[in-house]
Each structure stands twice: as structure tokens, then as C-alpha cells.
Design a protein around this motif. Structure first.
Motif, PDB file in Angstrom:
ATOM      1  N   ILE A  51       0.840  -1.211   0.000  1.00  0.00           N
ATOM      2  CA  ILE A  51       0.000   0.000   0.000  1.00  0.00           C
ATOM      3  C   ILE A  51       0.873   1.257   0.000  1.00  0.00           C
ATOM      4  CG2 ILE A  51      -1.975  -1.094   1.132  1.00  0.00           C
ATOM      5  CD1 ILE A  51      -0.958   0.121   3.769  1.00  0.00           C
ATOM      6  N   ASN A  52       2.077   1.157  -0.524  1.00  0.00           N
ATOM      7  CA  ASN A  52       2.952   2.339  -0.514  1.00  0.00           C
ATOM      8  C   ASN A  52       2.415   3.423  -1.443  1.00  0.00           C
ATOM      9  OD1 ASN A  52       3.651   0.771  -2.859  1.00  0.00           O
ATOM     10  ND2 ASN A  52       5.469   2.048  -3.049  1.00  0.00           N
ATOM     11  N   LEU A  53       2.638   4.662  -1.050  1.00  0.00           N
ATOM     12  CA  LEU A  53       2.245   5.850  -1.824  1.00  0.00           C
ATOM     13  C   LEU A  53       0.754   5.877  -2.130  1.00  0.00           C
ATOM     14  CD1 LEU A  53       5.299   5.965  -4.268  1.00  0.00           C
ATOM     15  CD2 LEU A  53       4.950   7.299  -2.173  1.00  0.00           C
ATOM     16  N   GLN A  54      -0.034   5.431  -1.169  1.00  0.00           N
ATOM     17  CA  GLN A  54      -1.486   5.469  -1.314  1.00  0.00           C
ATOM     18  C   GLN A  54      -2.001   6.842  -0.905  1.00  0.00           C
ATOM     19  OE1 GLN A  54      -4.587   3.369   1.364  1.00  0.00           O
ATOM     20  NE2 GLN A  54      -4.191   1.923  -0.299  1.00  0.00           N
ATOM     21  N   PRO A  55      -2.884   7.466  -1.705  1.00  0.00           N
ATOM     22  CA  PRO A  55      -3.413   8.794  -1.330  1.00  0.00           C
ATOM     23  C   PRO A  55      -4.347   8.696  -0.133  1.00  0.00           C
ATOM     24  CG  PRO A  55      -4.501   7.960  -3.287  1.00  0.00           C
ATOM     25  CD  PRO A  55      -3.388   6.992  -2.991  1.00  0.00           C
ATOM     26  N   GLY A  56      -4.725   9.872   0.386  1.00  0.00           N
ATOM     27  CA  GLY A  56      -5.526   9.905   1.606  1.00  0.00           C
ATOM     28  C   GLY A  56      -6.975  10.276   1.375  1.00  0.00           C
ATOM     29  N   GLY A  67      -2.724   9.498   3.720  1.00  0.00           N
ATOM     30  CA  GLY A  67      -2.007   8.669   2.774  1.00  0.00           C
ATOM     31  C   GLY A  67      -0.843   7.923   3.407  1.00  0.00           C
ATOM     32  N   THR A  68      -0.082   7.249   2.580  1.00  0.00           N
ATOM     33  CA  THR A  68       1.080   6.482   3.039  1.00  0.00           C
ATOM     34  C   THR A  68       2.337   6.946   2.301  1.00  0.00           C
ATOM     35  OG1 THR A  68       0.687   4.742   1.393  1.00  0.00           O
ATOM     36  CG2 THR A  68      -0.326   4.466   3.572  1.00  0.00           C
ATOM     37  N   ASN A  70       6.503   6.053   0.887  1.00  0.00           N
ATOM     38  CA  ASN A  70       7.034   5.088  -0.076  1.00  0.00           C
ATOM     39  C   ASN A  70       7.315   3.721   0.538  1.00  0.00           C
ATOM     40  OD1 ASN A  70       8.945   6.433   1.413  1.00  0.00           O
ATOM     41  ND2 ASN A  70      10.546   6.246  -0.124  1.00  0.00           N
ATOM     42  N   PHE A  71       7.218   3.605   1.872  1.00  0.00           N
ATOM     43  CA  PHE A  71       7.361   2.302   2.530  1.00  0.00           C
ATOM     44  C   PHE A  71       6.024   1.776   3.044  1.00  0.00           C
ATOM     45  CE2 PHE A  71      11.622   4.132   2.957  1.00  0.00           C
ATOM     46  CZ  PHE A  71      12.385   3.078   2.459  1.00  0.00           C
ATOM     47  N   GLY A  72       4.936   2.451   2.690  1.00  0.00           N
ATOM     48  CA  GLY A  72       3.621   2.006   3.108  1.00  0.00           C
ATOM     49  C   GLY A  72       3.280   2.336   4.550  1.00  0.00           C
ATOM     50  N   ARG A  73       3.965   3.302   5.144  1.00  0.00           N
ATOM     51  CA  ARG A  73       3.688   3.699   6.529  1.00  0.00           C
ATOM     52  C   ARG A  73       2.689   4.858   6.553  1.00  0.00           C
ATOM     53  NH1 ARG A  73      10.054   4.167   7.852  1.00  0.00           N
ATOM     54  NH2 ARG A  73       9.752   5.610   6.119  1.00  0.00           N
ATOM     55  N   ASP A  74       1.845   4.860   7.563  1.00  0.00           N
ATOM     56  CA  ASP A  74       0.810   5.873   7.682  1.00  0.00           C
ATOM     57  C   ASP A  74       1.444   7.228   7.997  1.00  0.00           C
ATOM     58  OD1 ASP A  74      -1.804   6.965   7.936  1.00  0.00           O
ATOM     59  OD2 ASP A  74      -1.601   6.845  10.111  1.00  0.00           O
ATOM     60  N   ILE A  75       1.221   8.204   7.133  1.00  0.00           N
ATOM     61  CA  ILE A  75       1.841   9.519   7.288  1.00  0.00           C
ATOM     62  C   ILE A  75       1.273  10.252   8.504  1.00  0.00           C
ATOM     63  CG2 ILE A  75       2.068  11.804   6.240  1.00  0.00           C
ATOM     64  CD1 ILE A  75       2.296  10.457   3.543  1.00  0.00           C
ATOM     65  N   LEU A  76      -0.034  10.163   8.726  1.00  0.00           N
ATOM     66  CA  LEU A  76      -0.638  10.846   9.867  1.00  0.00           C
ATOM     67  C   LEU A  76      -0.039  10.349  11.183  1.00  0.00           C
ATOM     68  CD1 LEU A  76      -2.695  12.725  11.146  1.00  0.00           C
ATOM     69  CD2 LEU A  76      -4.398  10.891  10.969  1.00  0.00           C
ATOM     70  N   SER A  77       0.097   9.048  11.314  1.00  0.00           N
ATOM     71  CA  SER A  77       0.669   8.486  12.542  1.00  0.00           C
ATOM     72  C   SER A  77       2.115   8.921  12.729  1.00  0.00           C
ATOM     73  CB  SER A  77       0.580   6.958  12.517  1.00  0.00           C
ATOM     74  OG  SER A  77      -0.759   6.525  12.432  1.00  0.00           O
ATOM     75  N   ARG A  78       2.852   8.988  11.645  1.00  0.00           N
ATOM     76  CA  ARG A  78       4.256   9.396  11.745  1.00  0.00           C
ATOM     77  C   ARG A  78       4.375  10.887  12.095  1.00  0.00           C
ATOM     78  NH1 ARG A  78       8.151   6.148  10.215  1.00  0.00           N
ATOM     79  NH2 ARG A  78       9.513   7.787   9.401  1.00  0.00           N
ATOM     80  N   TYR A 251       3.445  12.210  -6.056  1.00  0.00           N
ATOM     81  CA  TYR A 251       2.969  11.827  -4.720  1.00  0.00           C
ATOM     82  C   TYR A 251       3.253  12.967  -3.742  1.00  0.00           C
ATOM     83  CZ  TYR A 251       3.292   7.408  -7.224  1.00  0.00           C
ATOM     84  OH  TYR A 251       3.177   6.419  -8.157  1.00  0.00           O
ATOM     85  N   TRP A 252       2.564  14.072  -3.925  1.00  0.00           N
ATOM     86  CA  TRP A 252       2.856  15.310  -3.217  1.00  0.00           C
ATOM     87  C   TRP A 252       2.624  15.225  -1.711  1.00  0.00           C
ATOM     88  CZ3 TRP A 252      -1.491  16.902  -0.719  1.00  0.00           C
ATOM     89  CH2 TRP A 252      -2.712  16.440  -1.212  1.00  0.00           C
ATOM     90  N   TRP A 253       1.717  14.343  -1.278  1.00  0.00           N
ATOM     91  CA  TRP A 253       1.352  14.295   0.142  1.00  0.00           C
ATOM     92  C   TRP A 253       2.491  13.792   1.035  1.00  0.00           C
ATOM     93  CZ3 TRP A 253      -0.794  11.399  -3.783  1.00  0.00           C
ATOM     94  CH2 TRP A 253      -0.482  10.044  -3.813  1.00  0.00           C
ATOM     95  N   VAL A 254       3.429  13.059   0.458  1.00  0.00           N
ATOM     96  CA  VAL A 254       4.529  12.529   1.263  1.00  0.00           C
ATOM     97  C   VAL A 254       5.383  13.659   1.832  1.00  0.00           C
ATOM     98  CG1 VAL A 254       6.533  10.995   1.255  1.00  0.00           C
ATOM     99  CG2 VAL A 254       4.549  10.436  -0.150  1.00  0.00           C
ATOM    100  N   GLU A 255       5.563  14.719   1.057  1.00  0.00           N
ATOM    101  CA  GLU A 255       6.365  15.861   1.488  1.00  0.00           C
ATOM    102  C   GLU A 255       5.517  16.970   2.110  1.00  0.00           C
ATOM    103  OE1 GLU A 255       9.925  16.933   0.441  1.00  0.00           O
ATOM    104  OE2 GLU A 255      10.125  14.796   0.710  1.00  0.00           O
TER     105      GLU A 255
END
Length: 288
Positions: A51-56, A67-68, A70-78, A251-255
Motif C-alpha cells: 500500500i505504498n504511496l497510497q493517497p488519503g 495517505g502512506t 514510499n514504505f507504506g507507513r501511515d503519514i498521519l501516525s508518523r 505523490y505530493w502528500w509525502v512531502e
């Protein structure tokens, strides 16, 4: 009866909309940092490459609100857990800088003479390098890691604090009550601790508050360069570094979201620091 300086300062800050907004932002991030285990929807370290780079939420993906990566980790939790690290780094780094700068500034300003010259020349040497470059040099000497980054950032802030404290100490040292304490034979160390420090605490509080935001930004810069928090630590600067290649692929949400967290936190401390500065300086205080 006349109100204390602390109460008057609080009343002035409360009347300042920008300062109160900054305080609200700080309290919000402190809350999510303390309550991270309770409010984080997922484990910030668990990877799932399926589920890497999944939008939110904008793509109706409710499982991962922001979203997630590039390693499939939850961005909100991080981001939520990253608030713990970034705030801790900011506070500890500033405490280190205040302790070092306060000691050097008070000693230099109170004793004067060759002691003042030696301390200020060391400060001038440290000022010859940009703060972030000096922090990189110190981390290179001490080694990578979050604890080393805190020490490095604290050391880079010490010269600025030392200069401010020295100037305030010189003003206080020329006061009549200091001359009276000297006349009755009070030891210099006791005068510095009991009489000088309480009269410069307001300056330290204001500058320390302003410096926390800058320290968080510097910690993010070191993390982005790979010199601060190391993977898989959920630190905002390291998150930006992890997603630097993802943004070019759309994948703009990662940054974006870690950057917004840094922006809001730094803004909050700057707004509160500006309000405290205005409240403690009669020349800047506006009439209610």
C-alpha cells in the motif's frame, strides 16, 4: 495593589490575537505529542509495501487519512509521533543553548576585563560560521544521531544568547542595588545568581521561546541531511528526506504534510515569542 510582572505579561499576551494563536498551535502539537499512543491510528514504524504511496482522504481512502509514504507507513501516525521528537529536540536544544549562553554571558558581563575579552572572542569565532554549518561541523565531530543533533543545535545557539545576556548583565551590574551588594562584601557568585539572573530572566524566556521554533527547523534540516534522526524514526525532517523522490512522481502528500507540521510549529513559537517580547518591553507595548 500593583499586579506582578508575570500577571501583567499574561494579560498583555492574552489581548494579542497573534500570540494567542501561536499559543493555541503550540498547545495543539504538545497535546498530540503527549497523546500520540492514544490518537495515532496506526503504528508509525510498520511497513507495508503493498500500500505504498497510497493517497488519503482526497481520494476517499479512509483507512489512511493523509495517505502512506514510499514504505507504506501511515503519514498521519508518523506526523503525530514526530511531534514528540521535534518538540523534544527543540526544547532540549534551547535548554542547552540557554545554559551555556547564560553562564558565559553573565560571567563575561559581570566580571569584565580579560575574562570578558576571552569569552567574547570565542563567541566571535563561533559567529564566523553560519549556525546550520556550525551544527553540521559539530555533528560531524560527535557523530550522527538525534542526541548529537540536540547538542550541536544547543551549542550553535549559545553565542547568540551569550551576547544578549552579556549586554543585559552589564546594564544590571551598574545598578545601585548591585553596588550596594558589592559594598557589603557579597561574593560575586552570589550576586550573579541571586541578583543578576532574576533581572534577566524575562529576556531569556522571550529569546528562548523564539529559539525553540528555530531549533525545530534546524533539527529538521539536520534530519533532512541524514545527520539527525536516523530511519525509521518518525522525525519531520527525516520524513521530508524519505519522500524527496516521491514528490517528483506526483505523490505530493509525502512531502507536503510533514512540511506543514514544521511550518505551523515554527510559526506558533515565533508568534508567541513576538507577543512575549512586546509584553516584556515597555517600548513595544501597545496601549490597551
Amino acid at each position: 495593589m500593583k499586579d506582578s510582572v508575570l500577571i501583567e505579561t499574561f494579560r498583555y499576551v492574552r489581548r494579542s490575537r497573534s500570540a494567542m494563536f501561536g499559543l493555541f498551535v503550540i498547545c495543539f502539537f504538545v497535546f498530540i505529542a503527549v497523546a500520540a499512543p492514544l490518537i495515532a491510528p496506526h503504528n508509525p514504524l510498520v511497513q507495508n509495501l503493498k500500500i505504498n504511496l497510497q493517497p488519503g482522504f482526497w481520494a476517499d481512502k479512509r483507512t489512511y487519512f493523509l495517505g502512506t509514504d514510499n514504505f507504506g507507513r501511515d503519514i498521519l501516525s508518523r506526523i503525530i509521533y514526530g511531534a514528540r521528537i521535534s518538540l523534544t529536540v527543540g526544547f532540549i536544544a534551547v535548554i542547552i543553548g540557554v545554559l551555556l549562553g547564560m553562564t558565559a554571558g553573565v560571567v563575561a558581563g559581570f566580571l569584565g576585563g580579560w575574562v570578558d575579552n576571552v569569552i567574547m572572542r570565542i563567541v566571535d569565532i563561533m559567529f564566523s560560521l553560519p549556525s546550520i554549518l556550525l551544527a553540521i561541523v559539530i555533528v560531524a565531530i560527535l557523530g550522527r544521531g538525534l542526541d548529537k543533533a540536540m547538542i550541536a543545535i544547543g551549542i550553535t545557539y549559545a553565542p547568540q544568547i551569550a551576547r544578549i545576556v552579556r549586554s543585559q548583565t552589564i546594564v544590571v551590574s551598574n545598578s545601585e542595588f548591585i553596588e550596594a551588594a558589592r559594598a557589603i562584601g557579597t561574593p560575586s557568585l552570589r550576586i550573579m545568581v541571586v541578583h543578576v539572573l532574576p533581572n534577566i530572566l524575562s529576556v531569556l524566556i522571550v529569546y528562548g521561546t523564539l529559539s525553540i521554533g528555530s531549533a525545530i527547523l534546524d533539527a529538521a534540516a539536520l534530519g533532512f541531511l541524514g545527520l539527525g534522526a536516523q530511519p525509521p524514526t518518525p522525525e519531520w525532517g527525516a520524513m521530508l528526506a524519505d519522500g524527496i523522490h516521491s514528490i517528483t512522481g506526483g505523490y505530493w502528500w509525502v512531502e507536503t504534510f510533514p512540511g506543514i507540521a514544521i511550518l505551523l510549529t515554527v510559526l506558533g513559537f515565533n508568534l508567541l515569542g513576538d507577543g512575549l517580547r512586546d509584553a516584556t518591553d515597555p517600548r513595544l507595548r501597545r496601549k490597551a
